[in-house]
Design a protein around this motif. Structure first.
Motif, PDB file in Angstrom:
ATOM      1  N   ILE A 158       4.540 -46.307  47.733  1.00 37.09           N
ATOM      2  CA  ILE A 158       4.145 -45.043  48.357  1.00 37.09           C
ATOM      3  C   ILE A 158       4.301 -45.086  49.872  1.00 37.09           C
ATOM      4  O   ILE A 158       4.208 -46.134  50.502  1.00 37.09           O
ATOM      5  CB  ILE A 158       2.689 -44.648  48.024  1.00 37.09           C
ATOM      6  N   TRP A 159       4.547 -43.905  50.409  1.00 36.92           N
ATOM      7  CA  TRP A 159       4.441 -43.673  51.843  1.00 36.92           C
ATOM      8  C   TRP A 159       3.024 -43.152  52.045  1.00 36.92           C
ATOM      9  O   TRP A 159       2.629 -42.158  51.430  1.00 36.92           O
ATOM     10  CB  TRP A 159       5.434 -42.607  52.303  1.00 36.92           C
ATOM     11  N   SER A 160       2.242 -43.817  52.866  1.00 35.77           N
ATOM     12  CA  SER A 160       0.870 -43.409  53.121  1.00 35.77           C
ATOM     13  C   SER A 160       0.753 -42.948  54.574  1.00 35.77           C
ATOM     14  O   SER A 160       1.039 -43.713  55.496  1.00 35.77           O
ATOM     15  CB  SER A 160      -0.079 -44.584  52.856  1.00 35.77           C
ATOM     16  N   PHE A 161       0.330 -41.701  54.754  1.00 38.05           N
ATOM     17  CA  PHE A 161       0.200 -41.113  56.082  1.00 38.05           C
ATOM     18  C   PHE A 161      -1.260 -40.866  56.400  1.00 38.05           C
ATOM     19  O   PHE A 161      -1.988 -40.302  55.574  1.00 38.05           O
ATOM     20  CB  PHE A 161       0.937 -39.766  56.152  1.00 38.05           C
TER      21      PHE A 161
ATOM     22  N   LEU B 277       1.356 -44.623  59.662  1.00 39.52           N
ATOM     23  CA  LEU B 277       2.258 -44.533  58.511  1.00 39.52           C
ATOM     24  C   LEU B 277       2.417 -45.923  57.932  1.00 39.52           C
ATOM     25  O   LEU B 277       2.537 -46.908  58.668  1.00 39.52           O
ATOM     26  CB  LEU B 277       3.625 -44.010  58.961  1.00 39.52           C
ATOM     27  N   GLU B 278       2.417 -45.985  56.619  1.00 35.81           N
ATOM     28  CA  GLU B 278       2.589 -47.280  55.960  1.00 35.81           C
ATOM     29  C   GLU B 278       3.401 -47.081  54.685  1.00 35.81           C
ATOM     30  O   GLU B 278       3.203 -46.112  53.952  1.00 35.81           O
ATOM     31  CB  GLU B 278       1.210 -47.852  55.630  1.00 35.81           C
ATOM     32  N   LEU B 279       4.314 -48.006  54.435  1.00 35.08           N
ATOM     33  CA  LEU B 279       5.017 -48.072  53.159  1.00 35.08           C
ATOM     34  C   LEU B 279       4.393 -49.236  52.422  1.00 35.08           C
ATOM     35  O   LEU B 279       4.375 -50.364  52.925  1.00 35.08           O
ATOM     36  CB  LEU B 279       6.524 -48.298  53.362  1.00 35.08           C
ATOM     37  N   GLU B 280       3.828 -48.967  51.246  1.00 43.57           N
ATOM     38  CA  GLU B 280       3.074 -50.011  50.544  1.00 43.57           C
ATOM     39  C   GLU B 280       3.140 -49.839  49.041  1.00 43.57           C
ATOM     40  O   GLU B 280       3.502 -48.779  48.537  1.00 43.57           O
ATOM     41  CB  GLU B 280       1.606 -49.980  50.995  1.00 43.57           C
TER      42      GLU B 280
ATOM     43  N   ASP C 189       3.774 -49.228  59.807  1.00 44.17           N
ATOM     44  CA  ASP C 189       3.864 -50.486  59.072  1.00 44.17           C
ATOM     45  C   ASP C 189       4.800 -50.280  57.890  1.00 44.17           C
ATOM     46  O   ASP C 189       4.394 -49.775  56.845  1.00 44.17           O
ATOM     47  CB  ASP C 189       2.469 -50.924  58.604  1.00 44.17           C
ATOM     48  N   VAL C 190       6.065 -50.633  58.090  1.00 42.69           N
ATOM     49  CA  VAL C 190       7.091 -50.454  57.056  1.00 42.69           C
ATOM     50  C   VAL C 190       7.778 -51.801  56.839  1.00 42.69           C
ATOM     51  O   VAL C 190       8.704 -52.154  57.560  1.00 42.69           O
ATOM     52  CB  VAL C 190       8.111 -49.366  57.473  1.00 42.69           C
ATOM     53  N   PRO C 191       7.309 -52.578  55.848  1.00 42.98           N
ATOM     54  CA  PRO C 191       7.901 -53.890  55.594  1.00 42.98           C
ATOM     55  C   PRO C 191       9.376 -53.795  55.206  1.00 42.98           C
ATOM     56  O   PRO C 191       9.756 -52.970  54.366  1.00 42.98           O
ATOM     57  CB  PRO C 191       7.077 -54.438  54.423  1.00 42.98           C
ATOM     58  N   GLY C 192      10.184 -54.627  55.820  1.00 42.64           N
ATOM     59  CA  GLY C 192      11.615 -54.638  55.557  1.00 42.64           C
ATOM     60  C   GLY C 192      11.964 -54.912  54.109  1.00 42.64           C
ATOM     61  O   GLY C 192      12.980 -54.428  53.613  1.00 42.64           O
TER      62      GLY C 192
ATOM     63  N   PRO D  52      14.205 -50.987  51.388  1.00 41.54           N
ATOM     64  CA  PRO D  52      15.384 -50.723  50.539  1.00 41.54           C
ATOM     65  C   PRO D  52      15.026 -50.189  49.145  1.00 41.54           C
ATOM     66  O   PRO D  52      15.854 -49.585  48.479  1.00 41.54           O
ATOM     67  CB  PRO D  52      16.065 -52.090  50.416  1.00 41.54           C
ATOM     68  N   GLN D  53      13.784 -50.380  48.728  1.00 37.72           N
ATOM     69  CA  GLN D  53      13.353 -49.913  47.406  1.00 37.72           C
ATOM     70  C   GLN D  53      12.988 -48.430  47.404  1.00 37.72           C
ATOM     71  O   GLN D  53      12.941 -47.794  46.359  1.00 37.72           O
ATOM     72  CB  GLN D  53      12.156 -50.736  46.932  1.00 37.72           C
ATOM     73  N   ALA D  54      12.722 -47.867  48.584  1.00 38.28           N
ATOM     74  CA  ALA D  54      12.309 -46.466  48.690  1.00 38.28           C
ATOM     75  C   ALA D  54      13.525 -45.550  48.529  1.00 38.28           C
ATOM     76  O   ALA D  54      14.510 -45.687  49.236  1.00 38.28           O
ATOM     77  CB  ALA D  54      11.632 -46.221  50.030  1.00 38.28           C
TER      78      ALA D  54
END
Length: 107
Positions: free
Chosen positions: A74-77, A64-67, A34-37, A41-43
């Motif tokens: 954070i990248w959450s694994f 995996l999630e970018l949130e 789950d990596v919102p578009g 670009p902010q990561a």
């Protein structure tokens, strides 16, 4: 051109085409992603770099999630470890690459 030259040229063209298509359409990962578009670009830390930082010996990525969590990107694994119940949740700051937490969660 000989038949052999033609065959080699065709094989080379196929190899180049396959590599180009693979780069344009990467394989679907074998885990929930789950990596919102709008956040990507902010990561400043790439997904691959964060995955390398989130290593737990003997683990496999389950999700995996970018949130945004507590105003941090954070990248959450979620990692599973063979022979160990539950999951290891590892959070990596997407701006600095710092591992901000490692928590064992029971099922």
């Amino acid at each position: 051109m000989t038949n052999r030259s033609i065959i080699l040229a065709l094989l080379l063209a196929c190899a180049i085409a396959t590599r180009t298509l693979a780069a344009q359409h990467p394989a679907t990962p074998p885990y929930k992603r789950d990596v919102p578009g709008k956040l990507l670009p902010q990561a400043k830390i790439s997904e691959d770099s964060a995955r390398a930082l989130a290593r737990v010996p003997g683990s496999t990525v389950k999700a995996l999630e970018l949130e945004r969590e507590h105003r941090h990107l954070i990248w959450s694994f979620d990692l599973t470890v063979a022979g160990k119940p539950g999951i290891e949740e590892v959070n990596v700051d997407a701006l600095t690459g710092k591992v901000v937490s490692v928590v064992h969660e029971k099922n």
